[in-house]
Structures are given as C-alpha cells and as structure tokens.
Design a protein around this motif. Structure first.
Motif, mmCIF file in Angstrom:
data_model
loop_
_atom_site.group_PDB
_atom_site.id
_atom_site.type_symbol
_atom_site.label_atom_id
_atom_site.label_comp_id
_atom_site.label_asym_id
_atom_site.label_seq_id
_atom_site.Cartn_x
_atom_site.Cartn_y
_atom_site.Cartn_z
ATOM 1 N N GLY A 1 0.827 -1.215 0.000
ATOM 2 C CA GLY A 1 0.000 0.000 0.000
ATOM 3 C C GLY A 1 0.854 1.254 0.000
ATOM 4 N N LEU A 2 1.923 1.229 0.807
ATOM 5 C CA LEU A 2 2.836 2.365 0.861
ATOM 6 C C LEU A 2 3.531 2.557 -0.482
ATOM 7 N N ALA A 3 3.959 1.461 -1.114
ATOM 8 C CA ALA A 3 4.619 1.551 -2.428
ATOM 9 C C ALA A 3 3.659 2.118 -3.463
ATOM 10 N N ILE A 4 2.413 1.690 -3.421
ATOM 11 C CA ILE A 4 1.424 2.217 -4.376
ATOM 12 C C ILE A 4 1.208 3.705 -4.143
ATOM 13 N N ALA A 5 1.159 4.106 -2.882
ATOM 14 C CA ALA A 5 0.970 5.520 -2.562
ATOM 15 C C ALA A 5 2.157 6.352 -3.039
ATOM 16 N N VAL A 6 3.380 5.833 -2.847
ATOM 17 C CA VAL A 6 4.581 6.550 -3.276
ATOM 18 C C VAL A 6 4.608 6.666 -4.791
ATOM 19 N N VAL A 7 4.326 5.562 -5.471
ATOM 20 C CA VAL A 7 4.329 5.584 -6.940
ATOM 21 C C VAL A 7 3.230 6.519 -7.446
ATOM 22 N N GLY A 8 2.069 6.464 -6.831
ATOM 23 C CA GLY A 8 0.968 7.350 -7.243
ATOM 24 C C GLY A 8 1.279 8.811 -7.035
ATOM 25 N N SER A 9 1.833 9.133 -5.866
ATOM 26 C CA SER A 9 2.169 10.536 -5.600
ATOM 27 C C SER A 9 3.310 10.995 -6.508
ATOM 28 N N GLY A 10 4.230 10.087 -6.802
ATOM 29 C CA GLY A 10 5.302 10.430 -7.751
ATOM 30 C C GLY A 10 4.730 10.705 -9.132
ATOM 31 N N GLY A 11 3.745 9.916 -9.536
ATOM 32 C CA GLY A 11 3.092 10.154 -10.830
ATOM 33 C C GLY A 11 2.367 11.480 -10.860
ATOM 34 N N VAL A 12 1.686 11.791 -9.752
ATOM 35 C CA VAL A 12 0.997 13.085 -9.668
ATOM 36 C C VAL A 12 2.017 14.214 -9.725
#
Length: 105
Positions: free
Chosen positions: A11-22
């Motif tokens: 979940g943390l990795a998905i959040a980091v990747v998502g925020s990086g994409g944003v």
C-alpha cells in the motif's frame, strides 16, 4: 514477515508511486503550459511577419505597376519629341504631328 506488514508495504509503495506520478504530471503539465504559451507567441509572431510580408509584397507590386506606366508614358513622350524634331529637321510646315491619343497632355 507477517501478512499485514506485506500488505502495508504494498500500500505504501502504491501511494509513493501514485504521488510520484501526480508530482511528475504536475511538472510536465507546467512545462506543457509554458511550451504552449511559447508556441502561441511564436505562432502570433509568425502570423504578424506573414502579414507584414504580404503587405510589403502588395506595395512592391503596386510600385512596379506604377513605374511601368510611367516608363510607358516616358517612351511615348520621347517618341513624340522625336517625331516633332524630325518634322522640324525635315523642314515641314505646320501643323506639327498629332499628339498621341494614349498620352496624357
């Protein structure tokens, strides 16, 4: 490793990747806005330049046409002067040769 920890890390990795994409999206959209602004300025300047070139072309064409008309008139005046001088030189009596119909007086 416990399952809850693996799930949390995913979940943390998905959040980091998502925020990086944003974050990357925001940066690239800022660049896109800047580039589209630059492109619109370039397009505007090219349009103005094209307008100036077209206007200059029309003025040059009008000037060439006027010059050609003046040269035609000058050639006609010279020819008439030559006729008058020939008339005098040949010793002919008045009236002089007729004024050319296509020349302004």
């Amino acid at each position: 490793m416990p399952e809850w920890l693996i799930t949390s890390l995913i979940g943390l990795a998905i959040a980091v990747v998502g925020s990086g994409g944003v974050w990357l999206g925001a940066i690239s959209s800022g660049r896109a806005v800047k580039k589209s602004g630059e492109n619109s300025l370039i397009d505007q300047l090219q349009e103005e330049l094209s307008t100036y070139r077209n206007d200059a072309g029309r003025r040059a064409t009008a000037q060439d046409e006027r010059l050609n008309r003046l040269e035609k008139h000058n050639d006609g005046y010279r020819a008439h002067i030559h006729d008058l001088r020939s008339h005098i030189w040949d010793g002919k009596q008045p009236p002089p040769p007729e004024w050319p119909a296509d020349l302004p007086r």
